[in-house]
Scaffold this active site. Structure first.
Site, short mmCIF file in Angstrom:
data_model
loop_
_atom_site.label_atom_id
_atom_site.label_comp_id
_atom_site.label_asym_id
_atom_site.label_seq_id
_atom_site.Cartn_x
_atom_site.Cartn_y
_atom_site.Cartn_z
N HIS A 69 -2.51 -5.40 5.15
CA HIS A 69 -1.89 -4.10 4.74
C HIS A 69 -2.01 -3.30 6.24
O HIS A 69 -2.14 -3.80 7.11
CB HIS A 69 -2.98 -3.37 3.73
N LYS A 124 -5.51 1.68 5.88
CA LYS A 124 -6.17 1.04 4.64
C LYS A 124 -7.77 1.03 5.21
O LYS A 124 -8.27 0.33 5.91
CB LYS A 124 -5.81 -0.14 4.11
#
Length: 273
Positions: free
Chosen positions: A159, A163
């Site tokens: 990600h 995040k």
């Protein structure tokens, strides 16, 4: 609920996901953007939600008070942080509002609060709202039943740099799908880190690896590896709009539900496959 269409409120309206949700709500047939929320003190308060999201004027003003907009929505959509989501959950439970929860990183107590609230209101709670990911989860269950007893299972996820939780909620849901298919509890077989001298791989475990880099929207792979061959099942997201559209689809599905805890596989009817 409103008879003509579902009215939704969007939490975290100024965030990356919040803006996508506003765009999706304004574009989707059968959905009306009823409210948009931001935290107290945000510089975005007072903005037009549609203009903030780049979708044109909506007539919905970004506010910080749920109380002020409680009559303007039927379903609350929340992709924020656990502590904020639990506050919103208590409000929705008190006022009989449905919820779509895409927030990840809940501890056991937070998950229990969601389960308890679902006895009174309807909730779709999922780590990932894309259709593709939920099809993948079903494929993982089937692969695990065939290969899971003898292969080494690893889950790799990547990600963007912003995040804040790891492994991702989707990666954990993948692990739970595989473990469940093998009649195991993920807590008993998960390996979340390896460093230094680890010794040989323990049979029957499910390993996790995490990447945080750049602007990766979301990539997830489950590997079933044996001697001489391996199977990899991968999902890659290139736009957050796929998650936003899935969340709105879930909100529409909730229109006929009074209470209960559901996930996207319920919304998509995947449990019949």
């Amino acid at each position: 609920m409103h008879e003509a269409q579902i009215r939704v409120a969007i939490a975290g309206a100024g965030g990356r996901m919040g803006r996508q949700l506003i765009q999706a709500a304004m574009a989707m047939e059968g959905v009306q953007l009823g409210a948009a929320l931001e935290r107290e003190g945000s510089s975005l308060l007072g903005s037009d939600a549609g203009e903030l999201a780049g979708a044109g004027k909506s007539g919905v003003i970004v506010q910080s008070s749920l109380e002020a907009v409680k009559d303007d929505f039927d379903v609350f959509i929340d992709f924020t942080r656990p502590e904020g989501t639990l506050t919103h959950l208590a409000f929705c439970r008190q006022h009989g509002k449905g919820m779509v929860i895409g927030t990840t990183g809940f501890d056991d107590a937070g998950k229990q609060a969601i389960r308890e609230a679902s006895q009174e209101i309807a909730i779709v709670f999922a780590a990932n709202f894309s259709v593709g990911v939920n099809v993948m989860l079903k494929l993982l269950e089937k692969a695990a039943k065939v290969m899971g007893y003898y292969s080494d299972i690893e889950i790799i996820e990547a990600h963007h740099r912003h995040k804040v939780d790891a492994p991702s909620g989707t990666a954990l849901e993948m692990g739970e799908a595989i473990a469940g298919a093998l009649d195991k509890n993920l807590k008993d077989c998960a390996v979340y880190s390896r460093e230094g001298y680890t010794g040989e791989r323990v049979p029957g475990t499910i390993g996790f690896a995490t990447v945080r880099a750049g602007d990766i929207v979301g990539e997830h792979t489950a590997m079933f590896a044996d001697i001489g061959e391996r199977v990899e099942i991968t999902h890659k997201a290139s736009s957050r709009m796929t998650f936003a559209n899935g969340a709105l689809r879930a909100a529409l599905w909730l229109k006929t539900k009074k209470n209960g805890l559901f996930d996207m596989r319920d919304v998509l009817g995947l449990d019949v496959l």
